[in-house]
Scaffold this active site. Structure first.
Site: not given
Ligand SMILES: NC(=O)c1ccc[n+]([C@@H]2O[C@H](COP(=O)([O-])OP(=O)(O)OC[C@H]3O[C@@H](n4cnc5c(N)ncnc54)[C@H](O)[C@@H]3O)[C@@H](O)[C@H]2O)c1
Length: 434
Positions: A266, A263, A331
């Site tokens: 990026k 996070c 990441r």
């Molecule tokens: N990881 C964290 O701690 C955190 C905390 C707060 C916010 N976020 C935000 O949340 C969002 C997701 O982060 P994450 O860490 O869970 O990412 P991630 O990469 O772990 O998960 C994203 C998932 O979405 C799936 N995906 C992509 N396109 C798709 C579609 N069209 N249909 C179905 N599935 C699809 C991917 O296969 C993947 O499994 C990001 O914007 C991130 O900035 C993350």
């Protein structure tokens, strides 16, 4: 309520499981068939404490299901969350919104009646407007609400954070969408978690402002740590001395190798780009990004200095690879830059991480992996603590020293007191401790 969660990664899976635990009926969707197959077999695709039990219980209660098939999950859902990734776009660092927009187009096709489409992904200001445009253009026949509900959970403590949040931020432009969102979070509302209703753009920006502020706090104390080393002061005591001031607060004042993770890097970059586009640059955040980038590589130089100025042909043991403890997320982990810097200087690397080695393997070349901390240290010319897993907090220093080729301890998380390490015969280098 019926809820569809599009994207079952760190955020989607935890959010989906917690919303099911509140009593909602949730289907978590993902494009990745292996992820969904694993979940349907009861295996967690990520490491997050407590997640396996929470998922198992809600699957058993038939409130939580997993599928690659978006259509039936979205049809009839009152709220459809978008929780797909928004990584940095190659080349310019802006948030790559292609997954968000692709999800919005798929959702548009699948909707059967009024629903609120909610971006939970971290997205730049104005993304909600574009999601709304996509939905309305594709489905002029339907009334659709579009809300922003940024997620603030921390990996490693994600379930607790989701269930007992400091606050919930909901950006909605109309009362009907706001009412649906209030219903989604009603169980938390009863627990008196503060819910902030804002405009959609405000909610989107709030997430970036929060992450940029936290990244700034970390970077601030990291620079103070460097100064401490030069002037003979102790950054841990400085951090305590300022952190006890309620206006400052003690959290995120732990000097270390620089922030990493999925996070902060990026999101700070994306905020910088957005601000530049609008002609109002956020110079403090621009500097934070630059300082932090340089810092990770500087940590390799710190290790080299602790080894007497050269690591060529030396064996350097790293404890901890993930960007923080209690996650397997690699990441943008500082370990990646540190290892690259050490390998460039000719070091041989051996590493151990309690949960991150599987995810680390494809990202690292020429690294040997050990079974535990002691095996990692065997024959090493230096031991470097990169991530402060609990397993590294009370190591038997005498045992470590006995098997190492040279007793050098570089503690990038200040887990050990220098006096203690030196008493055990180690040459010790911490962060911001003279
Ligand atoms: N990881 C964290 O701690 C955190 C905390 C707060 C916010 N976020 C935000 O949340 C969002 C997701 O982060 P994450 O860490 O869970 O990412 P991630 O990469 O772990 O998960 C994203 C998932 O979405 C799936 N995906 C992509 N396109 C798709 C579609 N069209 N249909 C179905 N599935 C699809 C991917 O296969 C993947 O499994 C990001 O914007 C991130 O900035 C993350």
């Amino acid at each position: 309520m019926r809820i569809a969660m599009i994207g079952s990664g760190y955020v989607g899976l935890v959010s989906g499981a917690c919303l099911a635990d509140f009593g909602h009926e949730v289907v978590c969707i993902d494009k990745d068939p292996e992820k969904i197959a694993a979940l349907n077999e009861g295996r967690m695709p990520i490491y997050e404490p407590g997640l396996d039990a929470l998922v198992a219980e809600n699957v058993r209660q038939k409130r939580l299901a997993f599928s690659t098939d978006l259509k039936p999950a979205v049809a009839g859902a009152q709220a459809v969350f978008i929780a797909v990734g928004t990584p940095s776009r190659r080349g310019d660092g802006f948030a790559d919104l292609s997954y968000v927009y692709a999800a919005a187009r798929e959702i548009a096709e699948a909707l059967t009646g009024y629903a609120v489409v909610v971006t939970k992904s971290t997205v730049p200001v104005g993304t909600g407007d574009e999601v709304e445009r996509i939905l309305r253009e594709a489905r002029p026949d339907l009334d659709i609400g579009v809300a922003s509900n940024p997620e603030f959970l921390r990996e490693g403590a994600a379930i607790g954070d989701f269930k007992r949040p400091d606050r919930i931020v909901i950006g909605a432009e109309d009362a009907r969408a706001a009412a649906v969102m209030q219903e989604v979070y009603r169980p938390l509302y009863l627990n008196q978690a503060p819910i902030l209703f804002t405009g959609r753009r405000t909610a989107e920006l709030t997430k970036y402002a929060a992450n940029a502020f936290l990244a700034t706090k970390i970077t601030f104390i990291n620079e103070i740590a460097d100064l401490c080393e030069q002037v003979g002061a102790n950054v841990q005591e400085v951090a305590r001395g300022i952190g006890l001031d309620n206006r400052i607060g003690g959290k995120f004042l732990h000097a270390g190798p620089g922030y990493g993770g999925s996070c902060f890097p990026k999101d700070t970059l994306a905020l910088v780009k957005t601000a530049q586009d609008y002609g109002t640059p956020v110079r403090i955040v621009e500097t934070v990004v630059a300082v932090n980038d340089q810092r990770k590589r500087a940590m390799a130089r710190k290790v080299i200095a602790a080894c007497g100025g050269s690591v060529r042909g030396k064996r350097v043991a790293l404890l901890g690879l993930t960007f923080k403890p209690n996650t397997d997320d690699m990441r943008d982990a500082p370990s990646l830059s540190i290892i690259a810097g050490l390998q460039d200087a000719g070091a041989r690397i051996v590493a151990y991480d309690p949960e991150g080695m599987e995810q680390a393997r494809p990202l690292l070349q020429g690294v040997d992996y050990a079974e535990d901390a002691y095996a990692c240290a065997e024959g090493a010319d230096a031991l470097v603590i990169v991530t402060e897993w609990n397993a590294f907090r009370a190591l038997d220093l005498a045992r470590l020293k006995a098997t190492m080729a040279a007793p050098v301890l570089v503690d990038l998380r200040n887990v050990y007191a220098s006096a203690d390490a030196e008493q055990h015969g180690f040459a010790y280098a911490g962060i911001g401790v003279a």
